[in-house]
Enzyme design. Structure first.
Site, PDB file in Angstrom:
ATOM      1  N   HIS A  95       0.857  -1.194   0.000  1.00  0.00           N
ATOM      2  CA  HIS A  95       0.000   0.000   0.000  1.00  0.00           C
ATOM      3  C   HIS A  95       0.889   1.239   0.000  1.00  0.00           C
ATOM      4  CE1 HIS A  95      -2.343   3.162   2.263  1.00  0.00           C
ATOM      5  NE2 HIS A  95      -3.193   2.859   1.318  1.00  0.00           N
ATOM      6  N   HIS A 130       1.763  11.065  -2.219  1.00  0.00           N
ATOM      7  CA  HIS A 130       0.541  10.875  -1.442  1.00  0.00           C
ATOM      8  C   HIS A 130      -0.169  12.216  -1.427  1.00  0.00           C
ATOM      9  CE1 HIS A 130      -1.509   9.151   2.402  1.00  0.00           C
ATOM     10  NE2 HIS A 130      -2.220   8.987   1.311  1.00  0.00           N
TER      11      HIS A 130
END
Length: 590
Positions: free
Chosen positions: A130, A175
């Site tokens: 992830h 991110h």
């Protein structure tokens, strides 16, 4: 292991010197008993006798050949006696003990791929990362290609890249809406190409979280095509009745993403998640116990309305949204997508039903998964950590595996017990990153009877585990690492992670002031779901005034354990194997 002795000195109060006899223990009683039995009272064991021992004690389907036994004898003699030609071709008790305590010659699980790899891809658990590009926490760490390379070399088969515009004409990986520092997409793709098949030849899946315009999608499609070339797999759903197998896809790269509109909604949900007050506290060197990794009941109640909203919204929208979203994709980009993501018509209840001949990526947060499993007890595809795990901690993976989820996405840059469980599961099947699902999980769905792990299940088999002894810490740690004034005080925690009815932890007594502790403690574990059970092993160094020091850990898939006396290598908190530190353990199924 010949019983050599030497004196060790530790400074005490800067004035006195305490002396401890530092011993290298000889063979334990179990080793002596096995040697005497198969050497038939003689002082040496022949290759023929070793072959018989390995066949009798191992309980393995594949019998050991005489040639293999001879190879082991020759290797032990070469290592211990440093000669190329041998006047004898047999093992003394000390030679035999060296063999049993060698992690490469006598490992606890097999290193070869041995599962059936010819089933459709949806029949396997897949080792999944992830936010694979992050070097640390989810909010302010750097983005880099190095964590991607590291994950692939550790056997991870699914990596995730978050794609964002970099100006008007370029694409970066980061991110989104955090302080993380971006990395160029090209560096990440090059890293994937260079490391994809270094450890495993089975397919790598790249999941793309796409925040791009069609113009930038075209640019990404060109970059992916130029980087991977013939390595890319293009899936034609119309001509292919079922998805190919891992064996068919060896050496291939698969792309998975979802249409932009679906990502917009998913990101809205994530932002709500990130807005929750509070966060997980930083994990210590050990991390949380598995039973503490699941969400609280109050957290689960919060997501009930989310599930209902998913069901209602999907039923209202029908399938037209998917058609409209797909029209937003650049054609060159759309062609690359081998695994489509998104929700089908009919809501979450329909999404959780299994069609073993199709592969689709449905993403749920860990909280939604727990509630969905409680409500429906059926199958899902990909699970990702909740948004409040800012420190890159992880959740309990068993709840996903027991529901049949294929991709349990983990933050590989963290550490602690949750990640140790994940690493343990994927030591199975030679560490290739694909583990065949148990047959009972393939029955979950509209036509199957279902599997409900909280049912009161009866044991299928019993595992007996004996912790004999340990060694190697003095080679991997400084003499004063555990205690400045004396040798360490080790004990071992041993237990099972898996179905709730199987979960338990036990421990040995503490062995004080020794670098080569001998415990000779046996434990018995009845197992209702051995197919999903993991053997947990942790070595603690006792400290009566503070938290126990870390002395090594491992997790091993119970279904893969080789019976008999085995050398069990230990790993550090980040999953890196120690050079010398290991345990001698005995396994038996009854």
């Amino acid at each position: 292991m010949e019983g050599k002795k030497e004196m060790g000195s530790y400074k005490f109060c800067l004035i006195f010197t305490r002396k401890f006899r530092m011993t290298e223990s000889g063979p334990v009683d179990d080793v002596r008993a096995v040697f005497e039995k198969y050497a038939e009272g003689e002082a040496h064991m022949s290759p023929e006798q070793l072959q018989k021992l390995m066949a009798d004690e191992g309980g393995e389907e594949r019998s050991t050949s005489l040639e293999e036994a001879e190879r082991i004898v020759d290797e032990v003699l070469r290592r211990r006696h440093h000669i190329a030609k041998f006047t004898r071709r047999n093992l003394t008790l000390e030679d035999f003990n060296y063999f049993l305590f060698s992690t490469d010659l006598n490992p606890p699980i097999a290193h070869q791929v041995h599962h059936n790899m010819d089933a459709p891809l949806s029949h396997y658990f897949i080792y999944t990362g992830h936010n694979s590009y992050l070097t640390g926490n989810q909010l302010s760490s750097n983005c880099s290609d190095l964590p991607i390379a590291d994950a692939l070399r550790r056997g991870v088969r699914v990596v995730e890249l978050d794609l964002w515009p970099r100006g008007t004409d370029d694409v970066c990986v980061k991110h989104g809406r955090t302080l993380t520092k971006e990395v160029k997409l090209g560096k990440c793709l090059d890293s994937i190409k260079a490391n994809a098949f270094a450890t495993s030849k089975y397919p790598v899946i790249i999941t793309l979280e796409d925040h791009l315009t069609p113009k930038l999608q075209f640019k990404v499609a060109k970059m992916i095509t130029q980087t991977f070339g013939d390595m890319l797999y293009y899936h034609d759903a119309e001509s292919c009745q079922e998805f190919p197998s891992p064996e068919d896809l060896k050496g291939k790269i698969l792309i998975s993403t979802k249409p932009p509109k679906e990502y917009l909604e998913a990101n809205d949900g994530k932002e709500k998640d990130n807005g929750e007050k509070g966060k997980d506290s930083d994990e210590d060197v050990w991390g949380k116990e598995p039973e503490d990794l699941i969400s609280t009941q109050s957290e689960l109640e919060k997501v009930t309305s989310s599930i209902n909203d998913l069901n209602q919204d999907d039923e209202e929208r029908g399938s037209c949204e998917s058609d409209m979203s797909c029209q937003l994709l650049a054609p060159e980009y759309k062609r690359l997508i081998a695994i489509h993501a998104g929700k089908p018509k009919g809501g979450l209840r329909m999404a959780l039903k299994v069609d073993p001949n199709k592969i689709r990526r449905l993403s749920l947060s860990e909280q939604l998964l727990e509630k969905a499993v409680a409500a429906y007890g059926t199958d899902v595809i990909r699970i990702y950590p909740k948004g409040t795990r800012f420190n890159s901690s992880n959740y309990k993976p068993q709840i996903g595996w027991m529901s049949g989820a294929q991709m349990i996405a983990f933050n590989m840059q963290g550490y602690g017990r949750a990640l140790w469980l994940m690493e343990g599961m994927f030591r199975a099947n030679g560490g290739c990153g694909y583990v065949k699902k148990p047959d009972f999980l393939m029955n979950v769905g509209p036509n199957g009877q279902g599997f409900y792990p909280k049912d009161n299940l009866s044991p299928k088999k019993t595992l007996k585990v004996k912790v004999c002894m340990g060694d190697g810490w003095l080679l991997d740690f400084k003499k004063t690492h555990f205690d400045s004034y004396s040798p360490p005080d080790f004990f071992v925690r041993v237990g099972i992670a898996g179905a709730p009815v199987d979960e338990v932890m036990e421990k040995t007594k503490i062995e004080y002031d020794t670098w080569t502790p001998i415990w000779n403690k046996e434990f018995t574990f009845p197992l209702a779901v051995p197919e999903l059970a993991l053997l947990r092993v942790e070595v603690h160094e006792h400290d009566k005034n503070e938290k126990d020091d870390f002395g090594g850990q491992t997790c091993l898939p119970v279904s893969e354990l080789r019976q008999g006396i085995r050398a069990v290598p230990l790993f550090n908190r980040k999953g890196v194997k120690y050079s010398s530190t290991r345990l001698l353990m005995r396994f038996e199924f009854v």
